[in-house]
Scaffold this motif. Structure first.
Motif, mmCIF file in Angstrom:
data_model
loop_
_atom_site.group_PDB
_atom_site.id
_atom_site.type_symbol
_atom_site.label_atom_id
_atom_site.label_comp_id
_atom_site.label_asym_id
_atom_site.label_seq_id
_atom_site.Cartn_x
_atom_site.Cartn_y
_atom_site.Cartn_z
ATOM 1 N N LYS A 81 0.827 -1.208 0.000
ATOM 2 C CA LYS A 81 0.000 0.000 0.000
ATOM 3 C C LYS A 81 0.859 1.254 0.000
ATOM 4 C CE LYS A 81 -3.396 2.478 2.836
ATOM 5 N NZ LYS A 81 -4.184 2.470 4.095
ATOM 6 N N ALA A 82 1.949 1.242 0.748
ATOM 7 C CA ALA A 82 2.818 2.415 0.833
ATOM 8 C C ALA A 82 3.461 2.759 -0.506
ATOM 9 C CB ALA A 82 3.901 2.170 1.887
ATOM 10 N N PHE A 83 3.714 1.744 -1.333
ATOM 11 C CA PHE A 83 4.378 1.959 -2.622
ATOM 12 C C PHE A 83 3.397 2.307 -3.741
ATOM 13 C CE2 PHE A 83 7.144 -0.818 -0.187
ATOM 14 C CZ PHE A 83 8.393 -0.241 -0.372
ATOM 15 N N MET A 84 2.109 1.992 -3.543
ATOM 16 C CA MET A 84 1.153 2.125 -4.644
ATOM 17 C C MET A 84 -0.033 3.036 -4.330
ATOM 18 S SD MET A 84 1.073 -1.691 -6.294
ATOM 19 C CE MET A 84 0.420 -1.039 -7.828
ATOM 20 N N GLU A 85 0.059 3.769 -3.246
ATOM 21 C CA GLU A 85 -1.056 4.638 -2.853
ATOM 22 C C GLU A 85 -1.386 5.676 -3.922
ATOM 23 O OE1 GLU A 85 -2.227 5.457 1.785
ATOM 24 O OE2 GLU A 85 -0.187 5.888 1.150
ATOM 25 N N ASP A 86 -0.349 6.181 -4.608
ATOM 26 C CA ASP A 86 -0.555 7.225 -5.611
ATOM 27 C C ASP A 86 -0.647 6.660 -7.029
ATOM 28 O OD1 ASP A 86 -0.458 9.163 -3.614
ATOM 29 O OD2 ASP A 86 1.749 9.263 -3.717
ATOM 30 N N ASP A 87 -0.721 5.351 -7.157
ATOM 31 C CA ASP A 87 -0.793 4.722 -8.482
ATOM 32 C C ASP A 87 -2.177 4.965 -9.091
ATOM 33 O OD1 ASP A 87 -1.310 2.489 -10.477
ATOM 34 O OD2 ASP A 87 0.791 2.088 -9.979
ATOM 35 N N GLU A 88 -2.202 5.681 -10.225
ATOM 36 C CA GLU A 88 -3.475 6.039 -10.847
ATOM 37 C C GLU A 88 -4.245 4.808 -11.319
ATOM 38 O OE1 GLU A 88 -4.903 8.957 -10.931
ATOM 39 O OE2 GLU A 88 -3.203 9.834 -9.845
ATOM 40 N N GLY A 89 -3.535 3.832 -11.852
ATOM 41 C CA GLY A 89 -4.186 2.609 -12.313
ATOM 42 C C GLY A 89 -4.845 1.857 -11.175
ATOM 43 N N LEU A 90 -4.158 1.797 -10.019
ATOM 44 C CA LEU A 90 -4.715 1.112 -8.858
ATOM 45 C C LEU A 90 -5.944 1.850 -8.330
ATOM 46 C CD1 LEU A 90 -4.347 -1.285 -6.925
ATOM 47 C CD2 LEU A 90 -2.962 0.204 -5.462
ATOM 48 N N LYS A 91 -5.919 3.175 -8.402
ATOM 49 C CA LYS A 91 -7.072 3.968 -7.947
ATOM 50 C C LYS A 91 -8.317 3.614 -8.752
ATOM 51 C CE LYS A 91 -4.518 7.972 -6.154
ATOM 52 N NZ LYS A 91 -4.180 9.399 -6.374
ATOM 53 N N GLU A 92 -8.132 3.396 -10.060
ATOM 54 C CA GLU A 92 -9.273 3.043 -10.917
ATOM 55 C C GLU A 92 -9.875 1.691 -10.524
ATOM 56 O OE1 GLU A 92 -8.328 3.222 -15.040
ATOM 57 O OE2 GLU A 92 -7.570 5.277 -14.949
ATOM 58 N N LEU A 93 -9.050 0.832 -9.938
ATOM 59 C CA LEU A 93 -9.519 -0.500 -9.537
ATOM 60 C C LEU A 93 -10.042 -0.531 -8.101
ATOM 61 C CD1 LEU A 93 -6.671 -2.702 -11.079
ATOM 62 C CD2 LEU A 93 -8.942 -2.277 -12.016
ATOM 63 N N GLY A 94 -10.017 0.623 -7.441
ATOM 64 C CA GLY A 94 -10.532 0.671 -6.071
ATOM 65 C C GLY A 94 -9.501 1.042 -5.040
ATOM 66 N N GLY A 95 -8.279 1.397 -5.471
ATOM 67 C CA GLY A 95 -7.242 1.803 -4.536
ATOM 68 C C GLY A 95 -6.623 0.642 -3.791
ATOM 69 N N PRO A 96 -5.950 0.920 -2.648
ATOM 70 C CA PRO A 96 -5.292 -0.134 -1.862
ATOM 71 C C PRO A 96 -6.221 -1.276 -1.446
ATOM 72 C CG PRO A 96 -4.569 2.023 -1.128
ATOM 73 C CD PRO A 96 -5.699 2.276 -2.091
ATOM 74 N N ALA A 97 -7.537 -0.993 -1.379
ATOM 75 C CA ALA A 97 -8.476 -2.058 -1.013
ATOM 76 C C ALA A 97 -8.465 -3.189 -2.037
ATOM 77 C CB ALA A 97 -9.893 -1.478 -0.903
ATOM 78 N N TYR A 98 -8.071 -2.875 -3.287
ATOM 79 C CA TYR A 98 -7.996 -3.910 -4.333
ATOM 80 C C TYR A 98 -6.944 -4.950 -3.976
ATOM 81 C CZ TYR A 98 -7.390 -5.999 -8.983
ATOM 82 O OH TYR A 98 -7.313 -6.875 -10.024
ATOM 83 N N LEU A 99 -5.841 -4.502 -3.336
ATOM 84 C CA LEU A 99 -4.793 -5.436 -2.923
ATOM 85 C C LEU A 99 -5.330 -6.427 -1.896
ATOM 86 C CD1 LEU A 99 -1.850 -2.860 -2.528
ATOM 87 C CD2 LEU A 99 -2.214 -4.442 -4.433
ATOM 88 N N ALA A 100 -6.120 -5.909 -0.973
ATOM 89 C CA ALA A 100 -6.707 -6.787 0.048
ATOM 90 C C ALA A 100 -7.687 -7.770 -0.577
ATOM 91 C CB ALA A 100 -7.408 -5.941 1.108
ATOM 92 N N ARG A 101 -8.437 -7.304 -1.575
ATOM 93 C CA ARG A 101 -9.389 -8.207 -2.228
ATOM 94 C C ARG A 101 -8.663 -9.296 -3.018
ATOM 95 N NH1 ARG A 101 -12.214 -3.384 -3.286
ATOM 96 N NH2 ARG A 101 -11.709 -3.419 -5.521
ATOM 97 N N LEU A 102 -7.509 -8.940 -3.623
ATOM 98 C CA LEU A 102 -6.701 -9.945 -4.321
ATOM 99 C C LEU A 102 -6.292 -11.065 -3.373
ATOM 100 C CD1 LEU A 102 -4.178 -7.959 -6.599
ATOM 101 C CD2 LEU A 102 -6.003 -9.479 -7.362
ATOM 102 N N ALA A 103 -5.750 -10.668 -2.218
ATOM 103 C CA ALA A 103 -5.294 -11.666 -1.246
ATOM 104 C C ALA A 103 -6.467 -12.478 -0.719
ATOM 105 C CB ALA A 103 -4.555 -10.975 -0.103
ATOM 106 N N GLY A 104 -7.596 -11.822 -0.481
ATOM 107 C CA GLY A 104 -8.751 -12.511 0.073
ATOM 108 C C GLY A 104 -9.383 -13.496 -0.882
ATOM 109 N N ALA A 105 -9.247 -13.266 -2.195
ATOM 110 C CA ALA A 105 -9.880 -14.142 -3.195
ATOM 111 C C ALA A 105 -8.985 -15.290 -3.627
ATOM 112 C CB ALA A 105 -10.286 -13.321 -4.419
ATOM 113 N N ALA A 106 -7.736 -15.323 -3.151
ATOM 114 C CA ALA A 106 -6.793 -16.384 -3.565
ATOM 115 C C ALA A 106 -7.123 -17.669 -2.825
ATOM 116 C CB ALA A 106 -5.352 -15.955 -3.276
#
Length: 388
Positions: A81-106
């Protein structure tokens, strides 16, 4: 795509006018598994890299995760999250919460190698499609400085480069397997008459030094001009081809049990000239006498008998001048596929073309290309080299 797509590792998107082949689900599953358990990264690192991901955000997640894991740091939704907070592409996918959803769906960590292979295969398909488009665009553009033959060579080189990008089967092997392979080679030498593990050159002194020609070996035969390099190479080619016998090999596969199929790349002489030299060696009639037609009746009879004996020899000659290394490799593969191939001889190394601008780098590229052919096709490659 604001939510995790349905889990379907084989769900490959169908290509339309704007979409290239990809599997978002496989990328999500793979990344989620890595973020959940970093040890999984080691199982897929040899197969894929960031460039193989279709979604650029997924590529950046994989790249950052790889860099952290390489430094023995944790890669998780929280640390990334610290490295990708300002990532515009990640923001379009829902921001840092998308990372948590990735881990949760694995939910299928055991299948990560399958996901990685799917991602890799689809990336290669995209590269092939793009290469096809580039070839098509160049062919459609009629330019006097870009001849069709040159475009064909460029296309072959691009395909060769794509094919050589690596495989998923590389990496370490156990010492037990290496020892077993070494024992099998020694056993083959022990069982074979003459004590050779490799293919006999027909020259006793050379066989004693080399133990025959071994699979995946690159042998450089170097000498000054007019020292007999081509004569020695044609002798070896003739000796191997005339002893060719096909049968079941010790490993159970069908192939050459004695002698072998020879592919001879003659970049200096024409096929006719090379054939004349081989006939000269086989009939023991000097080549200058053959050229002049100055032969006695016994010599001519020996010449004809040698020609008849050579008719059935599996010796294939390619006399294309200045052949690119990519094209040489492609033709060697084609010969192996159609007729079989046990030995390749190149006369001579400096006449093969590479793509590097610097001549020293070009020779290095050609040498590496020949070694790659030897390892890929599991055959010995003999390259003649001119010394100044």
């Amino acid at each position: 795509m604001n939510e995790i797509a349905a889990i379907n590792p084989t769900g490959v998107a169908v290509q339309d006018a704007d979409t290239m082949p990809h599997s978002t689900e496989a990328e999500q599953q793979l990344l989620g598994a890595i973020l959940t358990n970093n040890d999984i990264y080691d199982r897929v690192a040899a197969i894929i890299g960031p460039s193989h991901f279709y979604d650029p955000v997924h590529a950046r997640i994989f790249e950052i995760s790889s860099a952290r894991i390489a430094k023995n740091n944790l890669a998780s939704p929280v640390t990334l999250k610290a490295f990708m907070e300002d990532d515009e592409g990640l923001k379009e996918l829902g921001g840092p919460a998308y990372l948590a959803r990735l881990a949760g769906a694995a939910i299928s960590a055991y299948a990560v190698r399958d996901y990685a292979q799917i991602i890799y295969d689809l990336a290669v398909r995209r590269d092939l499609i793009q290469l096809g488009r580039d070839i098509s665009a160049k062919a459609a553009k009629v330019d006097v400085s870009n001849e069709p033959k040159e475009q064909i060579v460029e296309a072959e080189q691009a395909l060769y480069k794509l094919a050589e990008q690596g495989t998923s089967e590389g990496g370490f092997q156990s010492f037990l397997k290496a020892v077993t392979d070494a024992v099998n080679v020694a056993n083959a030498a022990y069982q074979r008459e003459g004590g050779l593990a490799g293919i006999s050159t027909g020259l006793n002194d050379m066989d004693k030094k080399l133990g025959g020609l071994h699979s995946s070996d690159l042998l450089i035969l170097a000498g000054r001009p007019s020292m007999g390099k081509t004569s020695l190479a044609t002798n070896i080619a003739f000796n191997i081809a005339k002893k060719y016998k096909r049968g079941i090999k010790p490993d159970g596969t069908e192939g050459a049990i004695e002698g072998g199929v020879v592919g001879f790349f003659s970049l200096e002489m024409s096929a006719e000239q090379l054939a004349a030299r081989i006939l000269s060696e086989a009939s023991e009639v000097p080549s200058e006498q053959i050229r002049r037609g100055d032969m006695t009746e016994p010599e001519f009879r020996r010449f004809v008998d040698a020609a008849k004996a050579l008719e059935a020899c599996p010796l294939f000659i390619d006399d294309t001048a200045a052949i690119p290394i990519a094209q040489l490799a492609a033709r060697a593969r084609r010969l192996k596929r159609t007729h079989g191939l046990d030995v390749v001889i190149v006369d001579y190394l400096q006449l093969v073309r590479g793509v590097a601008e610097n001549r020293v780098q070009e020779i290095g590229e050609i040498s590496m290309g020949l070694k790659a052919i030897a390892k890929e096709l599991q055959i010995p490659v003999i390259a003649l080299s001119q010394l100044s």
